[in-house]
Write a protein that holds these residues in place. Sequence first.
Motif, PDB file in Angstrom:
ATOM      1  N   SER A   1     -64.002  33.100 -20.457  1.00 57.41           N
ATOM      2  CA  SER A   1     -65.429  33.194 -20.749  1.00 57.41           C
ATOM      3  C   SER A   1     -65.724  34.467 -21.514  1.00 57.41           C
ATOM      4  CB  SER A   1     -66.246  33.180 -19.448  1.00 57.41           C
ATOM      5  OG  SER A   1     -67.615  33.403 -19.720  1.00 57.41           O
ATOM      6  N   ASN A   2     -66.477  34.329 -22.603  1.00 60.57           N
ATOM      7  CA  ASN A   2     -66.986  35.480 -23.321  1.00 60.57           C
ATOM      8  C   ASN A   2     -68.464  35.598 -22.944  1.00 60.57           C
ATOM      9  OD1 ASN A   2     -68.176  37.210 -25.252  1.00 60.57           O
ATOM     10  ND2 ASN A   2     -66.524  36.812 -26.695  1.00 60.57           N
ATOM     11  N   ALA A   3     -68.723  36.354 -21.908  1.00 59.98           N
ATOM     12  CA  ALA A   3     -70.083  36.423 -21.361  1.00 59.98           C
ATOM     13  C   ALA A   3     -71.070  36.977 -22.377  1.00 59.98           C
ATOM     14  CB  ALA A   3     -70.083  37.272 -20.095  1.00 59.98           C
ATOM     15  N   TYR A   4     -70.601  37.906 -23.220  1.00 59.03           N
ATOM     16  CA  TYR A   4     -71.495  38.554 -24.172  1.00 59.03           C
ATOM     17  C   TYR A   4     -72.032  37.547 -25.187  1.00 59.03           C
ATOM     18  CZ  TYR A   4     -73.052  41.614 -27.949  1.00 59.03           C
ATOM     19  OH  TYR A   4     -73.779  42.232 -28.929  1.00 59.03           O
ATOM     20  N   LEU A   5     -71.156  36.674 -25.687  1.00 58.49           N
ATOM     21  CA  LEU A   5     -71.570  35.684 -26.675  1.00 58.49           C
ATOM     22  C   LEU A   5     -71.863  34.321 -26.050  1.00 58.49           C
ATOM     23  CD1 LEU A   5     -69.105  36.488 -29.610  1.00 58.49           C
ATOM     24  CD2 LEU A   5     -71.521  37.100 -29.413  1.00 58.49           C
ATOM     25  N   GLY A   6     -71.639  34.200 -24.757  1.00 59.34           N
ATOM     26  CA  GLY A   6     -71.944  32.949 -24.078  1.00 59.34           C
ATOM     27  C   GLY A   6     -71.060  31.792 -24.495  1.00 59.34           C
ATOM     28  N   ILE A   7     -69.782  32.056 -24.724  1.00 65.56           N
ATOM     29  CA  ILE A   7     -68.845  31.028 -25.169  1.00 65.56           C
ATOM     30  C   ILE A   7     -67.743  30.856 -24.133  1.00 65.56           C
ATOM     31  CG2 ILE A   7     -67.210  30.335 -26.964  1.00 65.56           C
ATOM     32  CD1 ILE A   7     -68.732  32.142 -28.900  1.00 65.56           C
ATOM     33  N   THR A   8     -67.427  29.616 -23.808  1.00 66.44           N
ATOM     34  CA  THR A   8     -66.262  29.323 -22.976  1.00 66.44           C
ATOM     35  C   THR A   8     -65.361  28.368 -23.746  1.00 66.44           C
ATOM     36  OG1 THR A   8     -67.407  27.500 -21.885  1.00 66.44           O
ATOM     37  CG2 THR A   8     -67.487  29.638 -20.797  1.00 66.44           C
ATOM     38  N   THR A   9     -64.080  28.419 -23.450  1.00 63.54           N
ATOM     39  CA  THR A   9     -63.119  27.530 -24.092  1.00 63.54           C
ATOM     40  C   THR A   9     -62.318  26.816 -23.011  1.00 63.54           C
ATOM     41  OG1 THR A   9     -62.947  28.969 -26.027  1.00 63.54           O
ATOM     42  CG2 THR A   9     -61.171  27.381 -25.686  1.00 63.54           C
TER      43      THR A   9
ATOM     44  N   THR B   1     -58.487  22.069 -27.706  1.00 61.76           N
ATOM     45  CA  THR B   1     -59.498  22.719 -26.873  1.00 61.76           C
ATOM     46  C   THR B   1     -60.914  22.418 -27.356  1.00 61.76           C
ATOM     47  OG1 THR B   1     -59.499  24.746 -28.209  1.00 61.76           O
ATOM     48  CG2 THR B   1     -57.941  24.662 -26.368  1.00 61.76           C
ATOM     49  N   LEU B   2     -61.854  22.694 -26.475  1.00 61.94           N
ATOM     50  CA  LEU B   2     -63.273  22.685 -26.819  1.00 61.94           C
ATOM     51  C   LEU B   2     -63.840  24.074 -26.546  1.00 61.94           C
ATOM     52  CD1 LEU B   2     -64.711  19.347 -25.341  1.00 61.94           C
ATOM     53  CD2 LEU B   2     -64.602  19.980 -27.761  1.00 61.94           C
ATOM     54  N   SER B   3     -64.500  24.645 -27.548  1.00 58.53           N
ATOM     55  CA  SER B   3     -65.242  25.892 -27.348  1.00 58.53           C
ATOM     56  C   SER B   3     -66.703  25.526 -27.145  1.00 58.53           C
ATOM     57  CB  SER B   3     -65.076  26.823 -28.551  1.00 58.53           C
ATOM     58  OG  SER B   3     -63.735  27.276 -28.641  1.00 58.53           O
ATOM     59  N   VAL B   4     -67.278  26.006 -26.062  1.00 60.12           N
ATOM     60  CA  VAL B   4     -68.611  25.578 -25.639  1.00 60.12           C
ATOM     61  C   VAL B   4     -69.632  26.668 -25.926  1.00 60.12           C
ATOM     62  CG1 VAL B   4     -69.949  24.629 -23.727  1.00 60.12           C
ATOM     63  CG2 VAL B   4     -67.446  24.339 -23.765  1.00 60.12           C
ATOM     64  N   LEU B   5     -70.684  26.314 -26.651  1.00 61.99           N
ATOM     65  CA  LEU B   5     -71.775  27.230 -26.958  1.00 61.99           C
ATOM     66  C   LEU B   5     -73.063  26.608 -26.433  1.00 61.99           C
ATOM     67  CD1 LEU B   5     -69.609  27.226 -29.507  1.00 61.99           C
ATOM     68  CD2 LEU B   5     -71.188  28.951 -30.383  1.00 61.99           C
ATOM     69  N   ARG B   6     -73.811  27.390 -25.673  1.00 53.85           N
ATOM     70  CA  ARG B   6     -75.011  26.860 -25.024  1.00 53.85           C
ATOM     71  C   ARG B   6     -76.287  27.370 -25.702  1.00 53.85           C
ATOM     72  NH1 ARG B   6     -73.615  24.935 -19.781  1.00 53.85           N
ATOM     73  NH2 ARG B   6     -71.466  25.453 -19.187  1.00 53.85           N
ATOM     74  N   PRO B   7     -77.372  26.610 -25.582  1.00 56.34           N
ATOM     75  CA  PRO B   7     -78.653  27.076 -26.121  1.00 56.34           C
ATOM     76  C   PRO B   7     -79.206  28.218 -25.280  1.00 56.34           C
ATOM     77  CG  PRO B   7     -78.964  25.070 -24.865  1.00 56.34           C
ATOM     78  CD  PRO B   7     -77.472  25.310 -24.925  1.00 56.34           C
ATOM     79  N   GLN B   8     -80.239  28.860 -25.775  1.00 60.72           N
ATOM     80  CA  GLN B   8     -80.900  29.918 -25.012  1.00 60.72           C
ATOM     81  C   GLN B   8     -81.388  29.361 -23.677  1.00 60.72           C
ATOM     82  OE1 GLN B   8     -81.596  33.239 -25.526  1.00 60.72           O
ATOM     83  NE2 GLN B   8     -80.179  33.190 -27.259  1.00 60.72           N
ATOM     84  N   PRO B   9     -81.325  30.154 -22.596  1.00 61.78           N
ATOM     85  CA  PRO B   9     -81.797  29.677 -21.292  1.00 61.78           C
ATOM     86  C   PRO B   9     -83.214  29.114 -21.390  1.00 61.78           C
ATOM     87  CG  PRO B   9     -80.686  31.780 -21.042  1.00 61.78           C
ATOM     88  CD  PRO B   9     -80.796  31.536 -22.523  1.00 61.78           C
ATOM     89  N   GLY B  10     -83.380  27.933 -20.836  1.00 62.01           N
ATOM     90  CA  GLY B  10     -84.691  27.298 -20.851  1.00 62.01           C
ATOM     91  C   GLY B  10     -85.017  26.553 -22.128  1.00 62.01           C
TER      92      GLY B  10
END
Length: 320
Positions: A41-49, A70-79
């Motif tokens: 997990s890259n907590a700073y950029l919010g990316i998990t692989t 692999t899949l690299s996961v990027l999430r939208p802003q909270p909410g």
Amino acid sequence: MLKLLSSVAFAVALAVVALSTVYAGAQASAASVPCTETNSSNAYLGITTVRLWPGDAPEAKGVGCEDIPTLSVLRPQPGKGNGSAVLVFPGGAYMGLASILEGREVADWFTAHGFTAFVLRYRLGKKYLLPVPLIDARRAVQLVRARALDYHISPDRIVVIGFSAGGHLAGLSGTQFVPGKPDADDPIERVSSRPNALVLGYPWIGGISPNTAHLTYCKLVDVMDRCEELQKAYSPNLYVTKDTPPTFIYHTTDDKTVPVEQALSFYTALLQAGVSGEIHIFAHGAHGSGLGAGDASLDQWPSLLENWLRAQGFLAPDQR
């Protein structure tokens, strides 16, 4: 003699320059891309692989980075999430991956519009011929659908977008999907790999062809002796049916690497099958333009895509 050698060297140089257009935006070849650390997990950029399979992938020929899809996961802003997901398939002629231009930049665009984005690193090159990339693509959709609750997305709001060779792979994912096996031991295999919508950017639909007048997969991976067999098996336009997902297509008329007729062949197949499709063909633009690459005209196509996604219901918040 020296003059002849000079001419040969010049011809080779021109060929190298021509081939390099296929990798517009590709930062490195499959062999040189640094290994993606999975389950991190890259907590700073919010990316998990995450790995597509917990152990060795099917057909694996080693344990190196190029052997681990692999899949690299990027999430939208909270909410800001709307319950939709997108899987991004970068291009690169099945020899490399344009992981920024046709991967990260595209994922960021989608997360800004409320999607949870997944960038696929699929196996490719001479080491992993088709159908291995398709096996990875199917698994990627199944993984996202099976873990919909974990990712806070709806299992029936999954878009697949691909560019160039990634567009070919996206086309295959929407025409040669598997229904899932309800009694499978692996819960991921129980669900369908069918995307709910396709977005194809200058797709290399006719990439498998014995005709070497244009770039062909068969020549790149040295399978000209099997080309007609592969063409029949893995040309997306030949497999469009009424069950093919609604599709948005973007291309340019003077694309010198992938002729626009290839996109038109898929669109024509959609029409014949009664599938909803929308196509936008710009007069000018080089292959590998990603989201527009700063071109005043091509930069408009993401806005057209946004309108289409809204009309398909992917931008409205999931009410369930």
